[in-house]
Scaffold this active site. Sequence first.
Site, PDB file in Angstrom:
ATOM      1  N   CYS A 264     -10.470  -0.326   8.053  1.00  0.00           N
ATOM      2  CA  CYS A 264      -9.659   1.429   8.100  1.00  0.00           C
ATOM      3  C   CYS A 264     -10.070   2.511   7.441  1.00  0.00           C
ATOM      4  O   CYS A 264     -10.594   3.062   8.192  1.00  0.00           O
ATOM      5  CB  CYS A 264      -7.992   1.464   7.755  1.00  0.00           C
ATOM      6  SG  CYS A 264      -7.924   0.740   6.264  1.00  0.00           S
TER       7      CYS A 264
ATOM      8  N   GLU B 217       0.354  -1.554   0.295  1.00  0.00           N
ATOM      9  CA  GLU B 217       0.178   0.151  -0.020  1.00  0.00           C
ATOM     10  C   GLU B 217       0.836   1.151   0.092  1.00  0.00           C
ATOM     11  O   GLU B 217       0.702   2.179   0.931  1.00  0.00           O
ATOM     12  CB  GLU B 217      -0.863   0.084   1.391  1.00  0.00           C
ATOM     13  CG  GLU B 217      -1.179  -1.353   1.252  1.00  0.00           C
ATOM     14  CD  GLU B 217      -2.642  -1.528   2.471  1.00  0.00           C
ATOM     15  OE1 GLU B 217      -1.838  -0.788   3.203  1.00  0.00           O
ATOM     16  OE2 GLU B 217      -3.408  -2.304   2.534  1.00  0.00           O
TER      17      GLU B 217
END
Lengths: 657, 657
Positions: A421, A325
């Site tokens: 998240c 990421e």
Amino acid sequence: MNKVSSAFQSQPLPLKNIAINDSYWTPYVELVKNTVIPYQWDALNDAIPDAEPSRAIRNFRIAAGLEEGEFHGFVFQDTDLYKWLEAVGFSLSTSPDPDLTKIADEAIDLIAAAQDEDGYINTYFMVAAPDKRLTNLHDCHEFYTAGHLIEAAVAYYEGTGKTKLLDVAKKFADFICLTYGPEPGQIRGYDGHQEIELALIKLYQVTGDTKYLDLSSFFIDERGQKPSFFREEWERRGRKSFWTGDVVQKHFPSLEYWQAHKPVREQEVAVGHAVRAVYMYTAMADLAILNGDQELLNACKRLWNNIVHKQMYVNGSIGSTHHGEAFTFDYDLPNDTNYSETCASIGLIFFARRMLQAEMKGEYADVMERALYNTVTAGIAEDGKHYFYVNPMEVWPEASKGNPGKHHVKAVRQKWYGCACCPPNVARLLSSLGSYIFTSSEDTLYTHLYIGNETQVVLGSSKATIELTSELPWKGLASLQIQAVEGDGIFTLAVRVPSWSQDTSFSVNGEEITAEIRDGYAYFKRTWKQGDQLSIHFDMQARRLYSHSNVRANAGRVALQRGPLVYCLEEMDNVSPLTSVRLPADAEIREVTGIWNDEVVFLEMDGIRQEEDTEHKDTLYSTAPPKQEAQRLLAVPYTLWGNRTPGEMQVWIREQS
Amino acid sequence: MNKVSSAFQSQPLPLKNIAINDSYWTPYVELVKNTVIPYQWDALNDAIPDAEPSRAIRNFRIAAGLEEGEFHGFVFQDTDLYKWLEAVGFSLSTSPDPDLTKIADEAIDLIAAAQDEDGYINTYFMVAAPDKRLTNLHDCHEFYTAGHLIEAAVAYYEGTGKTKLLDVAKKFADFICLTYGPEPGQIRGYDGHQEIELALIKLYQVTGDTKYLDLSSFFIDERGQKPSFFREEWERRGRKSFWTGDVVQKHFPSLEYWQAHKPVREQEVAVGHAVRAVYMYTAMADLAILNGDQELLNACKRLWNNIVHKQMYVNGSIGSTHHGEAFTFDYDLPNDTNYSETCASIGLIFFARRMLQAEMKGEYADVMERALYNTVTAGIAEDGKHYFYVNPMEVWPEASKGNPGKHHVKAVRQKWYGCACCPPNVARLLSSLGSYIFTSSEDTLYTHLYIGNETQVVLGSSKATIELTSELPWKGLASLQIQAVEGDGIFTLAVRVPSWSQDTSFSVNGEEITAEIRDGYAYFKRTWKQGDQLSIHFDMQARRLYSHSNVRANAGRVALQRGPLVYCLEEMDNVSPLTSVRLPADAEIREVTGIWNDEVVFLEMDGIRQEEDTEHKDTLYSTAPPKQEAQRLLAVPYTLWGNRTPGEMQVWIREQS
């Protein structure tokens, strides 16, 4: 408790002083309050059918001894509850709600009941691995989790005045302050996932206790020092990773991922996990200002410039790869494999606002606006219950299913994930939206975002009630009206001149006036009287954007932007494949409403498309040049994509020139 | 031993009857003989500095009890030696070499010494895990390894007449025939990596023993049946994978990867690991013909069509993703993340030749040629010591380093890898090149590839010595000359009319003649006399190729092909970034020699490029349309790329239209 005075050039106004009233943004704020927060509470309680259970509440109940059972979820599962509580705190600050307060208070009681006597709290380690506490900060997010507890506590305190969660947070922070630091007997460590650094600054700001500021400084400056804490910790635990279990690792992983490869002051380019990076840069900017630390501020500027001028997508998103990421390298901005996590754009907004507080420069607010209006709101569906974690620039749904390198790219928004998240991060950002509209200094109110609201503010020797009205993003008019003023009324209204508006004009009480413009802000100092109105007239003409020629992925392609909104083509409004269309370089861009509703502006253009070659339809490669036919093109604001019929999507359109 | 008669429509000529003499191909054949085979022998003996050791010979010495030690390398490490021996067998068939024979015979002695009494041989299991033998065919490649042993044995027998390795292979094959099959008491299993299926057919062809043919048929038809052998085997070993050790797997992996998701006869599209797929299709085509099995042939045609018309790159490579080195789905042909393994193109050549034997259709040879002239030879460096496993269509060297999704794409050829599948595969293909030039039926010699050679062939009641001369790929002339003829001389010469030649003409003894053309072959039946010469004149004009509009990656792009060769741009001949250039739709394509040498034809064009925008050089996105300037473009044959200064490379060029 005294709020500390600050060395920031300007400060955001208290959230509770800002009542948002905006035809574009109020629905988002209401969506968070009425749908997202209740939905996420259900998610935390495993009450959403067909979604992966969160188990967050259950983990706390087990840790508090109220229930028997095993820990479930990620090692940082607690943060789901903390981020939810933070959003609730923000929401309650402007919208008191006794029922919601009751639910939140009970959750806080549960957290307090779970906390260890020494202040430590983390349900994973308390329930599943008590002997492993604080042995693997590199992998296990214990201080990241603590950071979200602190942020939640500060927001809940500021929103409700209640101190119970703040006491829990302080108790844990005090434990960390005692244990970690530069003094003999303290551990010179830091967390694998930055977050506590920026949280400790908030705790310092709300308590005035400098030990929290100092601990944040310590974490920031210790990071990347040699010998590496992460490496030593890895040796101590037998060269194993939490994520791979008992496997002894051959090589210690490269520290770029954790931004711990060199001292932060020496870091030149943004590397590694994008969310960690921008959370860290946010704390660095805070510290640079609070400590008057020019060297650290220079590092922030370098990293900012690298991101914004070399590694940011046109929708204000960052993270070119889903592997880790992460950032990749300068000008590497692939459109169909990018990660561009919603959370990373939220972190970029945090960073941007701090930079804006350090230096009044329109670029910071331009980027903040770009990320907010495009990526953050794209992250959440109209129904408030579906989310994008990844914000692609181009989607071919078959490839998302059929090509493993694109499995992370979703063509439709997803329900609550196991690793949730982004949804609570969107909720906490939207419920604290007021903090990003203005900042103020001694005698100046700076308007960064044109989001309608009413606020009270003390400026110089005056106290003013100001109403901001805005027709953005659809129409190009915003106004600041002095609703009431006490005192002499002598102060400055500084308003941002967005870089997308190529011809911005201003009027006071209907009369055009010339502005003094410095670094993207127009300054109007005068004696303001009740009823005075400063209007800003934006140029809303849709523009074509071209990428730097080093961006291989966008060669010969053009993006469309109107006002703060970036546009894209969706299959349902155009054709499949979307790559078959081109936009002539001289095509007029027309505005169309009435497709979504009467407000949303679509862009319409006379394009061309490659005719279907029926003669060679079974041929993969042919010497026959493709024939062209006319094709009306219709572009929708990127932030709204994926809310109608699923299909292909494309931001960067091939241009015919 | 009697060679069995065959139901093939046509058969390749015996390799030893074909003496290649071709200015383009002889250097490759010599490179394999003089450099690659010795270099790979050094690799097998761990004698190459800075390269990962192979340990292949050492593993056999340990298995044979000649040395103490542990097994090293992959579970299929033995195949490195087998593939090398196969290449040696091919090479010796046309170039006897006593020194090489001596080395190979010693290696064969070593293999024979290592073989178990029951016929089993596999150094991994014999040395490292004797109790695990044949317990995990899904992961462990035991029959794949056996297949390469068999192929090596057949080649070595045909090349030298020596039977020792053939005996070893038969002994192992006999063991497998006894143990695996449809009869009561036999195991209804098959290997995770197809290879033995095609090898058993060769063993049948060289021995005439139908049990090998039947075992191959069994493996092919058992694959994909329910209940799944792989699933049952997985349950038996406690749901574990060889590759992840003791981890109990939650889910049984999807069987598409192994082409075992459904019976092969029902498979509609090419899926999974590309090499396994084409090795399997090769055996399927062999079996379809040998068993007169139309249903199986229909499956082969379906799979062929799917690959060639939907999933093949323009360089004749396959495998759109490195995840599993696999096919993805129709029209998904990304240029910068493809796998396109050299081995998979070799397997595609195997498959193509079988299809050509079943059905005389130019498309099979077109694809064979495309893969051979472009991907296979691109796989090997001019020095014979560096290899591409991955054959990308577009390379940005910084991205290969800096973007993890492109780490598999190498900008320069690599030395021998730990998993060295491609180098020995290239060696065995190039050393058996003669088998792909012709096939013959009762009274017809079919020329598929225009590679210069001299051969003897029996056609009808005649025996002819024929010399094929060819100026390809640089010039458009090839001739078949009758050097000698015994018998009546009445036979047919059928020559392929390549699809890339848009105007092919023919002459006999200098006089133009009209040909009867059927399915891509021109047929010339006459009474051939000594000295007669059939010449084929190809149209060598460079052409632009366009992709099907469903290929998103190539929208607005054009590839260049001249003769059988696909071209590309390299940075050193052009500019960086290569994406900044465009080729006008009407630009003339000129031929240029003298850059590489006097033969290699480069293509030169008047292109345009995006001017460097010095005004916005620090800006990522700008409203300023890019300016154009003239740029000479120079394209190099793809097969030669990466042999000079490393840099960017691009096959699909943006077209200005």
